[in-house]
Design a protein around this motif. Sequence first.
Motif, PDB file in Angstrom:
ATOM      1  N   PHE A   8       0.858  -1.234   0.477  1.00 34.72           N
ATOM      2  CA  PHE A   8      -0.113  -0.067  -0.052  1.00 34.72           C
ATOM      3  C   PHE A   8       1.432   0.845   0.179  1.00 34.72           C
ATOM      4  CE2 PHE A   8      -3.062   3.333   1.903  1.00 34.72           C
ATOM      5  CZ  PHE A   8      -4.294   3.085   0.930  1.00 34.72           C
ATOM      6  N   SER A   9       0.855   1.346  -0.871  1.00 40.28           N
ATOM      7  CA  SER A   9       1.996   2.784  -1.595  1.00 40.28           C
ATOM      8  C   SER A   9       1.274   4.426  -1.507  1.00 40.28           C
ATOM      9  CB  SER A   9       2.804   2.443  -2.169  1.00 40.28           C
ATOM     10  OG  SER A   9       3.954   2.994  -2.422  1.00 40.28           O
ATOM     11  N   ASN A  10       1.188   4.881  -0.897  1.00 42.44           N
ATOM     12  CA  ASN A  10       0.810   6.537  -0.837  1.00 42.44           C
ATOM     13  C   ASN A  10      -0.531   5.832  -1.659  1.00 42.44           C
ATOM     14  OD1 ASN A  10       3.087   8.300   0.547  1.00 42.44           O
ATOM     15  ND2 ASN A  10       4.009   8.255  -2.047  1.00 42.44           N
ATOM     16  N   GLY A  11      -1.759   5.513  -0.948  1.00 39.66           N
ATOM     17  CA  GLY A  11      -3.006   5.129  -1.591  1.00 39.66           C
ATOM     18  C   GLY A  11      -3.129   4.682  -2.359  1.00 39.66           C
ATOM     19  N   VAL A  12      -2.360   4.048  -2.970  1.00 35.40           N
ATOM     20  CA  VAL A  12      -2.707   2.852  -4.188  1.00 35.40           C
ATOM     21  C   VAL A  12      -2.024   1.293  -3.621  1.00 35.40           C
ATOM     22  CG1 VAL A  12      -1.949   2.442  -6.525  1.00 35.40           C
ATOM     23  CG2 VAL A  12      -2.189   4.069  -5.673  1.00 35.40           C
ATOM     24  N   LEU A  13      -2.538   0.416  -3.684  1.00 34.94           N
ATOM     25  CA  LEU A  13      -2.912  -0.993  -3.215  1.00 34.94           C
ATOM     26  C   LEU A  13      -2.531  -1.874  -4.665  1.00 34.94           C
ATOM     27  CD1 LEU A  13      -2.464  -3.096  -1.096  1.00 34.94           C
ATOM     28  CD2 LEU A  13      -5.168  -3.497  -1.532  1.00 34.94           C
ATOM     29  N   LEU A  14      -1.232  -2.331  -4.562  1.00 31.89           N
ATOM     30  CA  LEU A  14      -0.335  -3.048  -5.376  1.00 31.89           C
ATOM     31  C   LEU A  14      -0.295  -4.855  -4.760  1.00 31.89           C
ATOM     32  CD1 LEU A  14       2.004  -1.501  -6.611  1.00 31.89           C
ATOM     33  CD2 LEU A  14       0.010  -1.591  -7.850  1.00 31.89           C
ATOM     34  N   GLN A  15      -0.461  -6.030  -5.453  1.00 31.37           N
ATOM     35  CA  GLN A  15      -0.645  -6.756  -5.061  1.00 31.37           C
ATOM     36  C   GLN A  15      -0.036  -7.835  -6.002  1.00 31.37           C
ATOM     37  OE1 GLN A  15      -4.373  -8.783  -3.899  1.00 31.37           O
ATOM     38  NE2 GLN A  15      -5.466  -6.679  -4.919  1.00 31.37           N
ATOM     39  N   GLY A  16       0.407  -9.540  -4.988  1.00 24.87           N
ATOM     40  CA  GLY A  16       1.032 -10.651  -5.962  1.00 24.87           C
ATOM     41  C   GLY A  16       2.247 -10.202  -6.721  1.00 24.87           C
ATOM     42  N   SER A  17       2.309 -10.289  -8.270  1.00 24.04           N
ATOM     43  CA  SER A  17       2.953 -10.192  -9.227  1.00 24.04           C
ATOM     44  C   SER A  17       3.792  -8.656  -9.270  1.00 24.04           C
ATOM     45  CB  SER A  17       3.334 -10.797 -10.627  1.00 24.04           C
ATOM     46  OG  SER A  17       1.981 -10.179 -10.799  1.00 24.04           O
ATOM     47  N   GLU A  18       2.643  -7.713  -9.093  1.00 26.43           N
ATOM     48  CA  GLU A  18       2.660  -6.109  -9.046  1.00 26.43           C
ATOM     49  C   GLU A  18       4.105  -5.939  -8.179  1.00 26.43           C
ATOM     50  OE1 GLU A  18      -0.735  -3.877 -10.428  1.00 26.43           O
ATOM     51  OE2 GLU A  18      -1.308  -4.884  -8.819  1.00 26.43           O
ATOM     52  N   VAL A  19       3.875  -6.687  -6.832  1.00 28.41           N
ATOM     53  CA  VAL A  19       4.858  -6.263  -5.584  1.00 28.41           C
ATOM     54  C   VAL A  19       6.132  -7.042  -5.849  1.00 28.41           C
ATOM     55  CG1 VAL A  19       5.172  -5.796  -3.473  1.00 28.41           C
ATOM     56  CG2 VAL A  19       2.812  -5.784  -4.337  1.00 28.41           C
ATOM     57  N   PRO A  20       7.440  -6.032  -5.960  1.00 27.92           N
ATOM     58  CA  PRO A  20       8.680  -6.641  -5.552  1.00 27.92           C
ATOM     59  C   PRO A  20       8.497  -6.911  -4.570  1.00 27.92           C
ATOM     60  CG  PRO A  20       8.488  -4.062  -5.244  1.00 27.92           C
ATOM     61  CD  PRO A  20       7.083  -4.632  -5.864  1.00 27.92           C
ATOM     62  N   PRO A  21      10.040  -7.720  -4.212  1.00 29.34           N
ATOM     63  CA  PRO A  21      10.369  -8.835  -2.702  1.00 29.34           C
ATOM     64  C   PRO A  21      10.518  -7.330  -1.716  1.00 29.34           C
ATOM     65  CG  PRO A  21      11.591  -9.701  -4.245  1.00 29.34           C
ATOM     66  CD  PRO A  21      10.634  -9.282  -5.221  1.00 29.34           C
ATOM     67  N   VAL A  22      10.928  -7.696  -0.628  1.00 29.71           N
ATOM     68  CA  VAL A  22      10.888  -6.230  -0.226  1.00 29.71           C
ATOM     69  C   VAL A  22      12.392  -5.644   0.155  1.00 29.71           C
ATOM     70  CG1 VAL A  22      11.432  -7.367   2.466  1.00 29.71           C
ATOM     71  CG2 VAL A  22      10.406  -5.619   2.373  1.00 29.71           C
ATOM     72  N   ALA A  23      13.592  -6.317  -0.018  1.00 37.18           N
ATOM     73  CA  ALA A  23      14.569  -6.186  -0.265  1.00 37.18           C
ATOM     74  C   ALA A  23      14.683  -4.872  -1.160  1.00 37.18           C
ATOM     75  CB  ALA A  23      15.680  -7.022   0.050  1.00 37.18           C
ATOM     76  N   THR A  24      13.879  -5.696  -2.677  1.00 36.63           N
ATOM     77  CA  THR A  24      14.650  -5.056  -3.794  1.00 36.63           C
ATOM     78  C   THR A  24      12.985  -3.774  -3.405  1.00 36.63           C
ATOM     79  OG1 THR A  24      13.966  -6.768  -5.212  1.00 36.63           O
ATOM     80  CG2 THR A  24      13.009  -4.711  -6.173  1.00 36.63           C
ATOM     81  N   PHE A  25      12.258  -4.048  -3.338  1.00 36.21           N
ATOM     82  CA  PHE A  25      11.276  -2.674  -2.722  1.00 36.21           C
ATOM     83  C   PHE A  25      11.867  -1.282  -1.616  1.00 36.21           C
ATOM     84  CE2 PHE A  25       8.970   0.072   0.052  1.00 36.21           C
ATOM     85  CZ  PHE A  25       8.356   0.973  -1.436  1.00 36.21           C
ATOM     86  N   LEU A  26      12.909  -1.879  -0.659  1.00 37.23           N
ATOM     87  CA  LEU A  26      13.410  -0.830  -0.174  1.00 37.23           C
ATOM     88  C   LEU A  26      15.004  -0.344  -0.478  1.00 37.23           C
ATOM     89  CD1 LEU A  26      13.724  -2.848   3.723  1.00 37.23           C
ATOM     90  CD2 LEU A  26      12.247  -0.879   3.179  1.00 37.23           C
ATOM     91  N   GLU A  27      15.296  -0.856  -1.531  1.00 38.93           N
ATOM     92  CA  GLU A  27      16.494  -0.529  -2.604  1.00 38.93           C
ATOM     93  C   GLU A  27      16.219   0.441  -3.581  1.00 38.93           C
ATOM     94  OE1 GLU A  27      20.009  -2.844  -5.319  1.00 38.93           O
ATOM     95  OE2 GLU A  27      18.783  -4.000  -4.106  1.00 38.93           O
ATOM     96  N   THR A  28      15.234   0.464  -3.897  1.00 34.39           N
ATOM     97  CA  THR A  28      14.815   1.451  -4.965  1.00 34.39           C
ATOM     98  C   THR A  28      13.956   2.406  -4.221  1.00 34.39           C
ATOM     99  OG1 THR A  28      12.774   0.131  -5.259  1.00 34.39           O
ATOM    100  CG2 THR A  28      14.730  -0.098  -6.708  1.00 34.39           C
ATOM    101  N   HIS A  29      14.280   2.456  -3.195  1.00 38.69           N
ATOM    102  CA  HIS A  29      12.768   3.705  -2.488  1.00 38.69           C
ATOM    103  C   HIS A  29      13.842   4.604  -1.261  1.00 38.69           C
ATOM    104  CE1 HIS A  29       9.473   1.525  -4.724  1.00 38.69           C
ATOM    105  NE2 HIS A  29       9.258   3.050  -5.024  1.00 38.69           N
ATOM    106  N   PRO A  30      14.124   5.649  -1.032  1.00 37.50           N
ATOM    107  CA  PRO A  30      14.640   6.051   0.432  1.00 37.50           C
ATOM    108  C   PRO A  30      14.142   6.986   1.088  1.00 37.50           C
ATOM    109  CG  PRO A  30      14.522   7.195  -1.961  1.00 37.50           C
ATOM    110  CD  PRO A  30      14.329   6.269  -2.573  1.00 37.50           C
ATOM    111  N   GLY A  31      14.662   6.338   2.227  1.00 43.36           N
ATOM    112  CA  GLY A  31      13.379   6.482   3.666  1.00 43.36           C
ATOM    113  C   GLY A  31      13.728   5.809   4.694  1.00 43.36           C
TER     114      GLY A  31
END
Length: 300
Positions: A8-31
């Motif tokens: 759930f990213s800034n009001g938008v819900l993604l699921q399944g194949s749309e969602v990267p593994p958590v490590a990949t997501f963190l690597e590409t999103h600062p915060g």
Amino acid sequence: MTSFRFLFSNGVLLQGSEVPPVATFLETHPGAYTTTRTHNNASSILFWDRHMKRLTQSVKILSNSTPQLLSESNRTVNKLVIPSPIDSIPWEPAIRTLVDDSMRKVLPIALNDRNGEEELAVTVLVSVDLENLGESDGVVDVERVKEAVGVHTHVGNYVPREFGVPENGANLAVVGRGRDAAAAKYSDWVRRRKPLEKLRPPSVTELLLSNDGDQILEGCLTNFFVVCRKNNNEAKGTSLLDSASTHSFELQTAPISDGVLTGVIRQLVVEACLSIGIPFREVAPTWSSNDMWEEAFVTT
């Protein structure tokens, strides 16, 4: 067990194949981020209040020291004049409101789709556009902070390792220097630690950090503790299980001031020691004195 992921990213819900593994997501999103899991058939989230406080503290630290780790847009933040001092900005109520709203949107869906009684892993990433705060003409209030904050909640299944199995124990190796802005937990570390991961021996499950090769600070993903014999003649040769030698040992871990993360479980271990009288000292364990170690463990 079927793997599944939700974001759930800034009001938008993604699921399944749309969602990267958590490590990949963190690597590409600062915060700043925190990771925990559900407990007791997903009826509660482990140490949620502590995780929220640590997440807010990470945002404060990064806003003051390295704002570019909170958002790509903050690379010019040094040129901005923010109308309120960083420490006086109401980070906690703004972040908590946004995170709680995000959790209410994604958790029921994940709970409905999970298999049986499996637990869920939950990672919350918070980004902050400090330029947005800098555009304010007056005092920065909660609503203004909420406009500058982005919240991303990643949920997947949690598969615990079976406790007590020797093969599931931690195998450690010291490979690199300590982290920058170590008191904060930030996603860019996932990218920065990749060169260290290439040095990982095949049997090693966690990499430890040291600035001098002797004093051990923490792991790439964990805090590091040792049970150490006290350096006196009476302590030598005693057993940790010997009731007469209760105070011949102490638990050691590097202090926050040395450059380590204030891990949630780390703090619980410290509090438990102080509560029941286990000798404890915040000092970086040294490899040169490993002959005094009775055992070591990591927390995450």
